[in-house]
Motif scaffolding. Structure first.
Motif, mmCIF file in Angstrom:
data_model
loop_
_atom_site.group_PDB
_atom_site.id
_atom_site.type_symbol
_atom_site.label_atom_id
_atom_site.label_comp_id
_atom_site.label_asym_id
_atom_site.label_seq_id
_atom_site.Cartn_x
_atom_site.Cartn_y
_atom_site.Cartn_z
ATOM 1 N N GLN A 1 8.334 10.829 -4.950
ATOM 2 C CA GLN A 1 8.679 9.610 -3.978
ATOM 3 C C GLN A 1 9.215 8.522 -5.018
ATOM 4 O O GLN A 1 10.245 7.779 -4.926
ATOM 5 N N LYS A 2 8.365 8.146 -6.104
ATOM 6 C CA LYS A 2 8.621 7.337 -6.973
ATOM 7 C C LYS A 2 10.020 7.504 -7.750
ATOM 8 O O LYS A 2 10.884 6.866 -7.820
ATOM 9 N N ILE A 3 10.260 8.753 -8.252
ATOM 10 C CA ILE A 3 11.551 9.120 -8.894
ATOM 11 C C ILE A 3 12.562 8.872 -7.710
ATOM 12 O O ILE A 3 13.675 8.704 -8.357
ATOM 13 N N LYS A 4 12.253 9.301 -6.685
ATOM 14 C CA LYS A 4 13.563 9.276 -5.578
ATOM 15 C C LYS A 4 13.718 7.688 -5.464
ATOM 16 O O LYS A 4 14.968 7.542 -5.559
ATOM 17 N N TRP A 5 12.993 6.857 -5.258
ATOM 18 C CA TRP A 5 13.031 5.446 -5.132
ATOM 19 C C TRP A 5 13.741 4.835 -6.443
ATOM 20 O O TRP A 5 14.679 3.879 -6.546
ATOM 21 N N PHE A 6 13.401 5.398 -7.753
ATOM 22 C CA PHE A 6 13.878 4.677 -8.849
ATOM 23 C C PHE A 6 15.407 5.077 -9.013
ATOM 24 O O PHE A 6 16.299 4.324 -9.357
ATOM 25 N N ILE A 7 15.633 6.384 -8.417
ATOM 26 C CA ILE A 7 16.991 6.706 -8.684
ATOM 27 C C ILE A 7 17.883 5.887 -7.667
ATOM 28 O O ILE A 7 18.985 5.622 -7.994
ATOM 29 N N ILE A 8 17.502 5.737 -6.318
ATOM 30 C CA ILE A 8 17.971 5.015 -5.143
ATOM 31 C C ILE A 8 18.495 3.501 -5.855
ATOM 32 O O ILE A 8 19.683 2.996 -5.668
ATOM 33 N N LYS A 9 17.423 2.917 -6.302
ATOM 34 C CA LYS A 9 17.547 1.532 -7.038
ATOM 35 C C LYS A 9 18.493 1.520 -8.069
ATOM 36 O O LYS A 9 19.163 0.485 -8.195
ATOM 37 N N THR B 1 0.940 -1.046 -0.140
ATOM 38 C CA THR B 1 0.027 0.072 -0.054
ATOM 39 C C THR B 1 0.779 1.323 0.056
ATOM 40 O O THR B 1 0.578 2.255 -0.854
ATOM 41 N N ARG B 2 1.985 1.312 0.884
ATOM 42 C CA ARG B 2 2.800 2.415 0.848
ATOM 43 C C ARG B 2 3.673 2.608 -0.384
ATOM 44 O O ARG B 2 3.472 3.932 -0.930
ATOM 45 N N LYS B 3 3.890 1.687 -1.014
ATOM 46 C CA LYS B 3 4.650 1.712 -2.369
ATOM 47 C C LYS B 3 3.608 2.416 -3.463
ATOM 48 O O LYS B 3 4.131 3.154 -4.273
ATOM 49 N N VAL B 4 2.349 1.805 -3.345
ATOM 50 C CA VAL B 4 1.470 2.270 -4.213
ATOM 51 C C VAL B 4 1.051 3.678 -4.396
ATOM 52 O O VAL B 4 0.797 4.388 -5.086
#
Length: 376
Positions: free
Chosen positions: A143-151, A134-137
């Motif tokens: 936030q999605k861009i941030k997590w994409f960059i981190i990954k 749920t938190r991910k969706v």
């Protein structure tokens, strides 16, 4: 009691509008709801399902998607839980069948407690999984861009580490030759082939091979194995073969004034054994000249002058460290093969022989270089 449209007979919504005849009014009502609920924020309104059929706002599309994914994720956990508890119950039933009624009852009580414990454990997992999904969706675009960059960065780092490890293994076992990596290994004392061949063998290959029954490959095959061959020049075609007079002048110009100069090959390039009958003014030519000297620290050095390339081997240093180091006044090494009367200009593999180049080639600088190598 439901009401119906007088025009088309369709059921009216809660606001008294017909979904077919009053679509304009329903749309206007929805726009007003956006202004009231979200302050006219189109970004938020875009994610909301307003229930056009009844004119009332519903839950956001993100929430629907999150709920669906959470249910799907928890369903997998529940299936695992069911499989686990079914096995526990089946095993308990088999065990209880062989026991008395009283013992069987005890077994079933224990089984019930065990099943409850397992179920609680899986329920916690399911809740955690659902919360994570749920938190991910529900993440915002930022936030999605941030997590994409981190990954992406993590994947790049992992790939770089894996590639470095593979490269290191390939270099260590001489599958590929990368001098930069080999030098790093050397600086940390990680070597694989130093001592496998000697400098004397490398520069005088066929002298050694002719005296060793187990080493009969050709000089070309030998240098292909241990080096990169830069050039091959026949003795008769070389314009750099030095006379005895030239050899004397060369050694003296580099500061080796008290050394005894030797040769092992005739003017035609045949091996004749060690000879010290070298004349300072003789015009007789030899493909290879050798000398030896002891520096002020008592260390022994071998000098090679082959086809105008001067090279020095720190014999004492190499022996004490099981190392194969050569210092040259050129950026490559020169060797001579008496079987084919051929000079080989080569770059030896850095994992086999380490080559250092000195532009100011003299005894003092040789000692400094060895001191630096010893410190490293």
């Amino acid at each position: 009691m439901p009401k119906f449209c007088g025009k088309c007979g369709s059921a009216l919504n809660d606001n008294g509008f017909c979904p077919k005849c009053d679509s304009d009014k329903i749309a206007e009502s929805n726009e007003n709801m956006v202004d009231i609920s979200f302050g006219g924020n189109d970004e938020v309104a875009k994610n909301v399902d307003y229930g056009v059929q009844n004119g009332t706002p519903g839950i956001s599309k993100k929430e629907i998607k999150a709920k669906e994914k959470a249910e799907k994720a928890t369903l997998k956990v529940k299936r695992k839980c069911t499989q686990k508890t079914d096995k526990i119950i089946a095993k308990a039933n088999q065990k209880a069948e062989k026991k008395s009624e009283k013992s069987a009852a005890k077994i079933m009580v224990k089984t019930e407690n065990k099943v409850k414990t397992v179920a609680d454990k899986y329920n916690q997992k399911a809740e955690a999984k659902a919360e994570k999904v749920t938190r991910k969706v529900m993440r915002s675009t930022g936030q999605k861009i941030k997590w994409f960059i981190i990954k992406f960065v993590i994947i790049l780092l992992a790939a770089a580490i894996l590639l470095s490890a593979i490269t290191g293994v390939l270099v260590y076992f001489n599958v590929v030759e990368i001098p930069f990596v080999s030098n790093i290994f050397c600086s940390f004392g990680i070597t694989n082939n130093y001592g496998e061949i000697s400098v004397y063998e490398y520069l005088n290959y066929n002298i050694v091979s002719n005296s060793s029954e187990g080493n009969k490959i050709s000089a070309k095959a030998y240098y292909n194995k241990y080096s990169e061959i830069l050039s091959e020049t026949n003795l008769n075609d070389s314009s750099n073969v030095l006379t005895e007079s030239d050899a004397f002048k060369t050694f003296q110009s580099y500061g080796f004034t008290d050394c005894i100069i030797m040769t092992e090959y005739s003017q035609t390039g045949d091996f004749v054994g060690t000879s010290t009958d070298i004349e300072p003014f003789s015009e007789t030519k030899h493909p290879v000249y050798k000398s030896c000297y002891v520096d002020i620290n008592g260390d022994i050095w071998d000098l090679y002058l082959i086809n105008d390339v001067l090279m020095a081997e720190p014999v004492s240093f190499n022996y004490e460290n099981n190392f194969s180091l050569v210092i040259s006044n050129s950026d490559s090494l020169m060797s001579y093969d008496d079987e084919t009367n051929t000079f080989y200009q080569t770059n030896p593999k850095s994992s086999v022989i380490k080559v250092k180049t000195l532009s100011e080639f003299n005894p003092e600088n040789l000692q400094k270089l060895i001191a630096e190598e010893g410190a490293n």
